[in-house]
Design a protein around this motif. Structure first.
Motif, PDB file in Angstrom:
ATOM      1  N   PHE A 107      15.563  -8.977   6.379  1.00 48.18           N
ATOM      2  CA  PHE A 107      14.163  -8.197   6.710  1.00 48.18           C
ATOM      3  C   PHE A 107      14.740  -6.695   6.809  1.00 48.18           C
ATOM      4  O   PHE A 107      15.656  -6.514   7.661  1.00 48.18           O
ATOM      5  N   PHE A 108      13.974  -5.944   6.016  1.00 46.71           N
ATOM      6  CA  PHE A 108      14.342  -4.222   5.971  1.00 46.71           C
ATOM      7  C   PHE A 108      12.894  -3.591   6.351  1.00 46.71           C
ATOM      8  O   PHE A 108      12.313  -3.552   5.360  1.00 46.71           O
TER       9      PHE A 108
ATOM     10  N   ILE B  25      11.569  -7.395   1.866  1.00 41.23           N
ATOM     11  CA  ILE B  25      11.865  -8.991   2.555  1.00 41.23           C
ATOM     12  C   ILE B  25      12.642  -9.703   1.233  1.00 41.23           C
ATOM     13  O   ILE B  25      12.153  -9.711   0.234  1.00 41.23           O
ATOM     14  N   ALA B  26      13.956  -9.811   1.544  1.00 45.71           N
ATOM     15  CA  ALA B  26      14.833 -10.550   0.534  1.00 45.71           C
ATOM     16  C   ALA B  26      15.304 -11.920   0.661  1.00 45.71           C
ATOM     17  O   ALA B  26      15.686 -12.209   2.018  1.00 45.71           O
ATOM     18  N   ILE B  27      15.324 -12.972   0.083  1.00 45.83           N
ATOM     19  CA  ILE B  27      15.926 -14.295   0.031  1.00 45.83           C
ATOM     20  C   ILE B  27      16.765 -14.681  -0.787  1.00 45.83           C
ATOM     21  O   ILE B  27      16.686 -14.658  -2.086  1.00 45.83           O
TER      22      ILE B  27
ATOM     23  N   THR C   4      20.021 -17.357  -6.698  1.00 41.73           N
ATOM     24  CA  THR C   4      18.667 -16.436  -7.161  1.00 41.73           C
ATOM     25  C   THR C   4      18.477 -15.648  -5.974  1.00 41.73           C
ATOM     26  O   THR C   4      18.758 -16.010  -4.886  1.00 41.73           O
ATOM     27  N   LEU C   5      17.813 -14.485  -6.328  1.00 40.17           N
ATOM     28  CA  LEU C   5      17.391 -13.599  -5.253  1.00 40.17           C
ATOM     29  C   LEU C   5      15.972 -13.395  -5.286  1.00 40.17           C
ATOM     30  O   LEU C   5      15.441 -12.809  -6.632  1.00 40.17           O
ATOM     31  N   VAL C   6      15.108 -13.621  -4.300  1.00 39.51           N
ATOM     32  CA  VAL C   6      13.811 -13.365  -4.477  1.00 39.51           C
ATOM     33  C   VAL C   6      13.365 -12.114  -3.427  1.00 39.51           C
ATOM     34  O   VAL C   6      14.058 -12.001  -2.444  1.00 39.51           O
ATOM     35  N   VAL C   7      12.662 -11.290  -3.959  1.00 40.95           N
ATOM     36  CA  VAL C   7      12.771  -9.679  -3.239  1.00 40.95           C
ATOM     37  C   VAL C   7      11.015  -9.244  -3.148  1.00 40.95           C
ATOM     38  O   VAL C   7      10.434  -9.471  -4.270  1.00 40.95           O
TER      39      VAL C   7
ATOM     40  N   PRO D  25      17.132  -4.333  -4.364  1.00 41.47           N
ATOM     41  CA  PRO D  25      17.556  -4.528  -3.145  1.00 41.47           C
ATOM     42  C   PRO D  25      18.473  -5.844  -2.831  1.00 41.47           C
ATOM     43  O   PRO D  25      18.002  -6.810  -3.466  1.00 41.47           O
ATOM     44  N   ARG D  26      19.673  -5.603  -2.501  1.00 44.54           N
ATOM     45  CA  ARG D  26      20.502  -6.899  -2.294  1.00 44.54           C
ATOM     46  C   ARG D  26      21.040  -7.367  -3.766  1.00 44.54           C
ATOM     47  O   ARG D  26      21.504  -8.425  -3.639  1.00 44.54           O
TER      48      ARG D  26
END
Length: 490
Positions: A47-48, A55-57, A160-163, A148-149
């Motif tokens: 959380f940013f 928000i990134a997962i 995998t990155l979900v933003v 991000p990230r």
């Protein structure tokens, strides 16, 4: 008869689908489902809330190729009627998109596999301007490096990155977005710790999944408190179309034996009473909890009952699972089998709550309190005048006896029944609802025996105390004083 192709108008539909009704907790849980289905061993949620908030997962699962990522970003990427693998937590082929865009206007998904990074983006404003389902493909190194990230994903072998960016839905009505996001993070941590507790704890047969939020570990929240003296009843199975539904009932320990932290953990925001009922898991992921599906009312005597129901994903259509995976209703064949289980559980839970009351009316024990039926069908409680602690005043002066009797009557008529009821039905522990300690019993015995001069009198009192509350629970202490009485005679 002729037909025409009438695709939905992208700008209108993509905005409308945002109102499906996802909460932030349900939306992020939907993304975590995909991570678990991708066999991730670690899921990080970031959380940013300041400046260009996001928000990134991030997960370290198997990742996707460019073609697989295109499919994943398509609305309706998989039919809900298709047979899924046993570890697949998906359902409609909509979760990634509908969950994400219910909270933000820009969804970016980046996936790494075999040293290759692929990135795709749904931008609602871009779709509106284009007037069609225009998915953005991020190809240049500059475009990808601005995500991000992204460095965290690059450090993984695959994943995998979900933003989520442009968090418009989360900012609506918030005067201090940074502070409100802090509260949402706390709620999110509680939600994930419960919904995925079997994966986080590494239950046998499941791949253990480490989950962190802003680099802080999420601990599992077991709704059955199996580390305590929870009663685990026998499993029962229901077979539907060759698929097995497993039902495992639990009776939680009496609230008096739980710490405040344990009561809070069991009750959560809604309270211990409201969280009784069925806990329905689909592929070990918690879907619905704290409901009897209108098969029984929530009551005080059943609030210790929780029933684990495990369903496989091939029965989704029978359980009427919704897109958000937050509601499910059992089919008739399951309801019929659950009815008999509920009856037995309600009775067993009632016995757990009434254990102390039954102990106080057991014929072979002399109790301090006696319970009687009243004239109008109710009950009343009296202090037992035949209890040894009361009988010790029998040989005192009439004036002292009258004073003691007046005191006992005053105690009986002054029981704060209304407040007791409120306290008993609240989620806070009554702190004097505990057993007396052995040292306290020892002190009482010593004081009583000092008042009796004859050996026969001491033995008679010890015989009476041996079958009286609370001394009946300390037979070794009684025997020790009996031995001491024998020594006194020498």
């Amino acid at each position: 008869m002729k037909s025409i192709v009438l695709p939905p108008y992208a700008p209108t539909l993509i905005e409308s689908i945002r109102a499906i009704g996802y909460t932030l907790e349900a939306a992020i849980a939907d993304i975590v489902d995909n991570s678990i289905s991708a066999l991730a061993s670690c899921v990080d949620i970031f959380f940013f809330p300041i400046d260009d908030s996001y928000i990134a997962i991030l997960d370290d699962g198997c990742g996707m190729t460019g073609e697989e990522l295109n499919t994943a970003m398509r609305y309706g990427s998989q039919s809900p009627n298709e047979k899924r693998s046993e570890n697949d937590l998906g359902r409609f082929g909509l979760g990634l998109k509908t969950a994400s865009l219910s909270q933000c206007r820009t969804l970016t998904v980046v996936s790494k596999q075999h040293e290759r990074i692929e990135a795709r983006r749904w931008d609602i404003d871009h779709v509106i301007n284009a007037g069609n389902w225009s998915l953005l493909i991020l190809e240049s190194e500059d475009e990808i490096n601005q995500i991000p990230r992204i460095d965290s994903l690059k450090a993984l072998e695959s994943g995998t990155l979900v933003v989520w960016q442009n968090l418009d839905k989360l900012k609506v009505g918030e005067l201090n977005f940074e502070r409100s996001m802090g509260k949402k993070m706390d709620e999110m941590r509680i939600h994930l710790s419960l919904v995925f507790h079997r994966y986080i704890s590494g239950e046998p047969g499941l791949k253990k999944t480490l989950m962190r939020m802003n680099n802080i570990l999420i601990k599992p929240s077991d709704p059955f408190l199996l580390q305590k003296n929870t009663q685990v009843m026998s499993d029962e199975s229901i077979y539907i179309e060759e698929s097995r539904v497993v039902i495992r009932p639990y009776i939680l320990p009496h609230i008096s034996s739980l710490s405040n932290d344990e009561v809070i953990a069991l009750g959560g925001k809604e309270g211990l009473r409201k969280n009784q009922g069925f806990y329905v898991y689909r592929n070990k992921r918690l879907l619905v909890w704290g409901t009897w599906f209108r098969m029984m009312r929530q009551g005080e005597l059943s609030k210790l009952v929780r029933v684990q129901v495990d369903i496989p994903n091939e029965l989704d259509n029978l359980w009427t699972l919704d897109i958000k995976k937050s509601t499910a209703a059992p089919p008739e064949i399951v309801r019929n089998n659950l009815a008999s289980i509920i009856e037995r559980l309600a009775s067993k839970s009632k016995r757990t709550w009434e254990f102390r009351g039954k102990r106080e009316t057991h014929d072979s024990i002399v109790h301090i309190w006696q319970r009687f039926k009243g004239k109008n069908g109710g009950h009343y409680y009296n202090i037992n005048r035949d209890h040894p602690l009361v009988e010790t005043f029998a040989e005192t002066s009439p004036q002292i006896k009258r004073s003691i009797e007046n005191l006992l009557k005053s105690i009986e008529v002054s029981i704060p029944l209304n407040q007791l009821y409120l306290d008993l039905t609240s989620e806070k522990k009554i702190e004097n609802d505990t057993e007396i300690t052995m040292q306290e019993i020892d002190d009482i015995l010593h004081g009583l025996l000092e008042q009796i001069s004859t050996l026969a009198g001491k033995r008679k009192l010890l015989d009476r105390l041996a079958v009286s509350d609370p001394f009946v629970n300390y037979p070794k202490l009684i025997e020790r004083y009996r031995g001491g009485s024998s020594d006194d005679s020498n």
